[in-house]
Enzyme design. Sequence first.
Site, PDB file in Angstrom:
ATOM      1  CE1 TYR A   1      -3.204  -2.808  -0.036  1.00 17.56           C
ATOM      2  CE2 TYR A   1      -3.711  -2.391   2.266  1.00 17.56           C
ATOM      3  CZ  TYR A   1      -3.931  -3.092   1.107  1.00 17.56           C
ATOM      4  OH  TYR A   1      -4.884  -4.090   1.082  1.00 17.56           O
TER       5      TYR A   1
ATOM      6  CG  LEU B   1     -18.605   0.634   2.502  1.00 20.33           C
ATOM      7  CD1 LEU B   1     -18.270   1.988   3.106  1.00 20.33           C
ATOM      8  CD2 LEU B   1     -19.982   0.161   2.970  1.00 20.33           C
TER       9      LEU B   1
END
Length: 290
Positions: free
Chosen positions: A58, A215
């Site tokens: 990341y 989501l």
Amino acid sequence: MTKTSLPARLIGSRSVGAVGLGAMPMSIEGRPDEARSIATIHAALDAGVTLIDTADSYHLLAGEVGHNERLIARALETYEGDRSDVLVATKGGHLRPGDGSWTQDGSARHLIEAAEASRDALGVEIIDLYQFHRPDPRVSFAESVGALVHLLDEGVIRMAGLSNVDVDQIEQAMELTDGRIVSVQNQFSPSFRSSLGELQRCAELGLAFLPYSPLGGIGSAAELGGRNAAFQRVADDRGVSPQQVALAWELSLAPVVIPIPGASRLETIRDSAAAAELHLTEEELATLNA
């Protein structure tokens, strides 16, 4: 802000809040400045979040391996509240060469070296949870899982998990590790339900299932209600966000589910954490499961 507690769920023998924090948006394309990221992590901890998900990959630039891990370490170091119950889960096996692409290296040598580097980046003696990020088609799955066994045996990591795997791979890893896998992190959301079989198998085995992009992902989370009308209707009836309804729905699917929504703003992680206390009715769940 006074620190609150969320309903608890288990990863192995460790208890964590039922909603975690996915820290990836704080380190990749479009990332906010460090001050906002650290404030977001602090807000998550204040809201009762005790699981933070990261990975050595990341980052944005080629020379930034471990950027997100180091960011989390700084956030925890500067947090004024109790952080003794925080579990940081990291991953290895994915790489970002700096051109926007994602590559893989599932070799045992790479995973062992990556885990040791992650331990240093996080500033810990033992990594709480280390997950193999994604099976590498060029390397046997058994070799990659063997690296997890080595890391467990050597005390580099406390617990081991998998990510982006199917049911057969979960079964194989459980056999190869003598049942020492504790978690599976797969993509799952209202719009992406193809990991339901893995979720259900985790429930049967007692493994934590950590839905990532719960989501819909960084670019789609804001549009969740527009893309999933049933979730918007329930949200309107309840006076909450459709994102909160989505997380509460995921939590209802099995007691092993711990969603890890990504966030880079205080408001979004606070809203997500509140989903742990949102109890949907049987009628609402029937509508959302349709």
